[in-house]
Every structure is written in structure tokens, then in C-alpha cells.
Design an enzyme around this catalytic site. Structure first.
Site, PDB file in Angstrom:
ATOM      1  N   LEU A  14       0.679  -1.152  -0.110  1.00 58.27           N
ATOM      2  CA  LEU A  14      -0.022   0.008   0.008  1.00 58.27           C
ATOM      3  C   LEU A  14       0.879   1.262  -0.062  1.00 58.27           C
ATOM      4  O   LEU A  14       0.918   1.903   0.998  1.00 58.27           O
ATOM      5  CB  LEU A  14      -0.975   0.187   1.249  1.00 58.27           C
ATOM      6  CG  LEU A  14      -2.387   0.573   1.058  1.00 58.27           C
ATOM      7  CD1 LEU A  14      -2.786   0.384  -0.202  1.00 58.27           C
ATOM      8  CD2 LEU A  14      -3.044   0.580   2.365  1.00 58.27           C
ATOM      9  N   HIS A  15       1.693   1.557  -0.945  1.00 58.94           N
ATOM     10  CA  HIS A  15       2.683   2.540  -1.175  1.00 58.94           C
ATOM     11  C   HIS A  15       1.582   3.612  -1.850  1.00 58.94           C
ATOM     12  O   HIS A  15       0.501   3.794  -1.850  1.00 58.94           O
ATOM     13  CB  HIS A  15       3.677   2.398  -1.976  1.00 58.94           C
ATOM     14  CG  HIS A  15       3.193   1.999  -3.415  1.00 58.94           C
ATOM     15  ND1 HIS A  15       3.106   2.987  -4.394  1.00 58.94           N
ATOM     16  CD2 HIS A  15       3.122   0.831  -3.859  1.00 58.94           C
ATOM     17  CE1 HIS A  15       2.835   2.285  -5.542  1.00 58.94           C
ATOM     18  NE2 HIS A  15       2.995   0.958  -5.392  1.00 58.94           N
ATOM     19  N   ALA A  16       2.335   5.020  -2.123  1.00 58.31           N
ATOM     20  CA  ALA A  16       1.578   6.176  -2.776  1.00 58.31           C
ATOM     21  C   ALA A  16       0.439   5.931  -3.865  1.00 58.31           C
ATOM     22  O   ALA A  16      -0.689   6.488  -3.375  1.00 58.31           O
ATOM     23  CB  ALA A  16       2.508   6.985  -3.279  1.00 58.31           C
TER      24      ALA A  16
END
Length: 86
Positions: A14-16
Site C-alpha cells: 500500500l504505497h503512494a
């Protein structure tokens, strides 16, 4: 209160970008949604910084919760976003 367990589908977690997609989808729901790990405090799903701070990785299960009319539909829609966000 409606609850649903959803799995992070993005290969890098769940990165940018997937977090942003999730937060935007949460903001469009008619109910307030929280997200977090089981047994830990949940955060507002509409807050990008809070969602990023979860540091959720690929395949990790997150608990979604919402209350009110349309809560179950909102959770289902957000679970689909989590599973398919890239």
C-alpha cells in the site's frame, strides 16, 4: 457496524499510488470508513497519511469498518479497490 477483511493486492504493498486510489475511493463513500490491522487501532480511510502510515504489504489482510446506511456496499467497493490497486 459493518466489518470486512480485505487483502492488499498491489505487488509493492500500500504505497503512494494504491494508497491514493484507496483514499479517493473512501472519500467518495457516503459513510465514514476506518481501516487497520486486526487488534490495532484503525485509522480514517480518507486520510492519505494515515493509510500510508499503516505500511501494509502485499497480501496483508486489513480490517475495514463502517457504520450507517450503505456501509456494507461501501466496504465491498473499498475491498475491491484494495485488491486491484496497482
Amino acid at each position: 457496524m459493518a466489518q470486512l477483511t480485505a487483502v492488499v493486492g498491489a505487488a509493492s504493498g500500500l504505497h503512494a499510488r494504491p494508497a491514493s486510489q484507496f483514499v479517493q475511493a473512501a472519500a467518495q463513500q457516503g459513510v465514514k470508513v476506518t481501516v487497520g490491522r486486526a487488534g490495532q487501532p484503525a485509522v480514517d480511510a480518507r486520510s492519505l497519511l494515515s493509510v500510508l502510515a499503516l505500511g501494509a504489504g502485499h497480501g496483508e489482510a486489513l480490517e475495514l469498518s463502517a457504520e450507517g446506511d450503505g456501509a456494507e456496499a461501501a466496504l465491498q467497493a473499498l475491498a475491491e479497490v484494495l485488491a486491484s490497486a496497482e
